[in-house]
Design an enzyme around this catalytic site. Structure first.
Site, short mmCIF file in Angstrom:
data_model
loop_
_atom_site.label_atom_id
_atom_site.label_comp_id
_atom_site.label_asym_id
_atom_site.label_seq_id
_atom_site.Cartn_x
_atom_site.Cartn_y
_atom_site.Cartn_z
N HIS A 350 0.51 -1.18 0.41
CA HIS A 350 1.16 0.13 0.24
C HIS A 350 0.56 1.36 0.31
O HIS A 350 0.54 2.53 -0.14
CB HIS A 350 -1.34 0.05 1.07
N GLY A 351 2.42 1.62 0.70
CA GLY A 351 2.70 2.35 0.51
C GLY A 351 4.50 2.40 1.45
O GLY A 351 4.46 1.19 1.87
#
Length: 508
Positions: A350-351
């Site tokens: 996700h990041g």
């Protein structure tokens, strides 16, 4: 180009005219998809990254073609020409060759994803070796190079394609068809992650949608627009004010809990609204994409939550990470380790920040606890009966949602200093009077009690929708939906905020 805008409506209308009106053959329709998708991607000011996406598509197509051809050789030509004895001796070498090709393809996609998204994060980890030099490089790269839009989804989708072809799923030797699959603009930026063997057969039998399907498409687009613009974007105003890094330390415990509650609803309504618009748009092209949400906030366990939230990502992680690691076949301890690894990968996907890793790790621990409780319940009748009882179901629902909403803190504030500050202020921390005036009076013209009632009302509305769908099993007929579509779109046009925000998952 924003999904909910007059520009997108015009773009979609022209594309559909070309697709259904001007294109006569399948190839012409595929070209309409590819050209419109390229224009759509470039409209996000991503022209400089288009060569990267093009290279990614070409390399994966070529590797998939190699896997396809070697599969044909293994199972058809060699056996027919050389006989069973030589076939048995040759096959292991063929499998090893195909495995090496597959591994090369997976490594290519992972390295490309790392290069596009994680270089500043990795340099930050190495900064203690040379604090001044490496850190300055990390800051410069992060400021000057944004990750290509949709790179995370495209990477996972490409890996799935190669693995599926290796295992014998249908592949393609048609570059145009593969390009249409990879670039199909409704799903290009944020999914849902779609398998080629789900998508391609629909291209072979394209038919103009019936009135019922057209109505369903319009209903999905209209409901998605309402979720996004009327609810999620308005919740975002409050969330942004409370979680503003410059004034975060002035928010009280009540403000933080309300913002956590609001962000959880904002994230769901924002992403599920996007998916509704994507599914509706795809239907207009005669294509059905997999659903991505199934009332996740009605889940009664963390495992059930992950079967209902971002379904295409959850299925990908299960099929290509969890099961290859051994799944639940190798005992409780190994199962728990696999679950933890699974959620760490989900977090970092996700990041590129420590907060996402913490978020994934906490969810991994929660899945381990759930699996352990499930294991004990199989051996303890009283415990099993409790979880099946109404009180057990209520306890499971409340504890699951509390965990999910609190862990969204790391999702919204992946900077650990900020997220830790929020966690430390959740109990008994007074708000700053000037902060409260700025948030509730100057910006929102609402009290904290009114915001709480709004959030409770949204929760009750979702519970009612769930009951109608699952308990009463009722659905609006297409005639009523057709009547409501223009009303919903008019309400969106009339009441939506002056500036619609980008979808949250565009960042991932």
């Amino acid at each position: 180009m924003k999904f909910i805008s007059s520009n997108y409506a015009l773009f979609l209308g022209i594309t559909l005219i070309c697709y259904w009106g001007l294109a006569r053959t399948q190839n012409q329709k595929l070209w309409a998809i590819v050209i419109s998708s390229v224009l759509f991607y470039i409209s996000f000011n991503q022209l400089q990254y288009f060569p990267v996406i093009l290279m990614m598509a070409l390399v994966n197509y070529w590797i998939g073609k190699l896997l396809l051809e070697s599969q044909i050789i293994e199972y058809k030509e060699v056996r027919d020409r050389l006989g069973d004895d030589y076939f048995r001796r040759w096959l292991p070498r063929g499998k090893q060759q195909r495995q090496r090709v597959l591994i090369a393809g997976i490594v290519f996609n992972i390295l490309l994803l790392i290069a596009a998204k994680y270089i500043p994060f990795l340099l930050g980890i190495l900064s203690p070796v040379n604090p001044v030099g490496i850190q300055s490089w990390a800051v410069w790269i992060k400021a000057n190079f944004l990750p290509p839009l949709g790179i995370s989804f495209l990477s996972f989708e490409s890996i799935a394609y190669l693995v599926d072809v290796y295992k014998g799923s249908p592949a393609t030797g048609n570059l145009l068809k593969y390009a249409a699959y990879k670039s199909f603009f409704p799903k290009l930026v944020s999914g849902p992650i779609t398998h080629y063997h789900q998508f391609a057969p629909q291209l072979n039998n394209l038919q103009f949608p019936s009135i019922e399907r057209l109505t369903e498409a319009g209903w999905l687009i209209a409901s998605g627009a309402i979720k996004k613009t009327l609810i999620a974007d308005n919740l975002a105003t409050f969330v942004k004010l409370v979680f503003d890094p410059t004034t975060l330390d002035r928010a009280g415990s009540i403000d933080l809990w309300l913002a956590i509650f609001a962000y959880g609803l904002q994230l769901y309504l924002d992403f599920s609204g996007y998916v509704d618009i994507v599914l509706g748009t795809s239907i207009l092209f005669g294509i059905n994409l997999p659903k991505n949400f199934d009332f996740p906030y009605m889940s009664t366990s963390i495992a059930d939550f992950w079967r209902r939230w971002h379904i295409s990502l959850g299925n990908w992680l299960r099929d290509y990470i969890y099961i290859p690691l051994g799944g639940s076949r190798l005992g409780l301890v190994r199962t728990c380790l696999n679950l933890f690894a699974l959620m760490l990968i989900s977090g970092i996907w996700h990041g590129a920040d420590w907060g996402y890793l913490v978020w994934g790790g906490v969810h991994g621990i929660a899945l381990i606890v759930h699996r352990s409780i499930h294991y004990l319940s199989e051996k303890t009748t009283a415990l099993a009966n409790f979880w099946k009882s109404p009180w057990g179901q209520l306890c499971g629902w409340f504890s699951t949602q509390l965990l999910v909403f609190v862990t969204w803190i790391w999702f919204r504030l992946p900077n650990l200093a900020q997220s830790n500050l929020v966690l430390s202020h959740l109990w008994g921390y007074p708000r700053d009077a000037q902060f409260a005036t700025k948030v509730y009076i100057e910006n929102l013209n609402l009290t904290d009690g009114q915001i709480f009632l709004i959030l409770i009302g949204l929760t009750i509305a979702m519970a009612i929708a769930y009951s109608i769908d699952r308990v009463l099993k009722l659905n609006l007929n297409w005639h009523l939906k057709l009547t409501l579509i223009p009303i919903c779109l008019y309400i969106v046009w009339l009441l939506s905020p002056a500036e619609s925000l980008a979808f949250i998952y565009f960042d991932f």
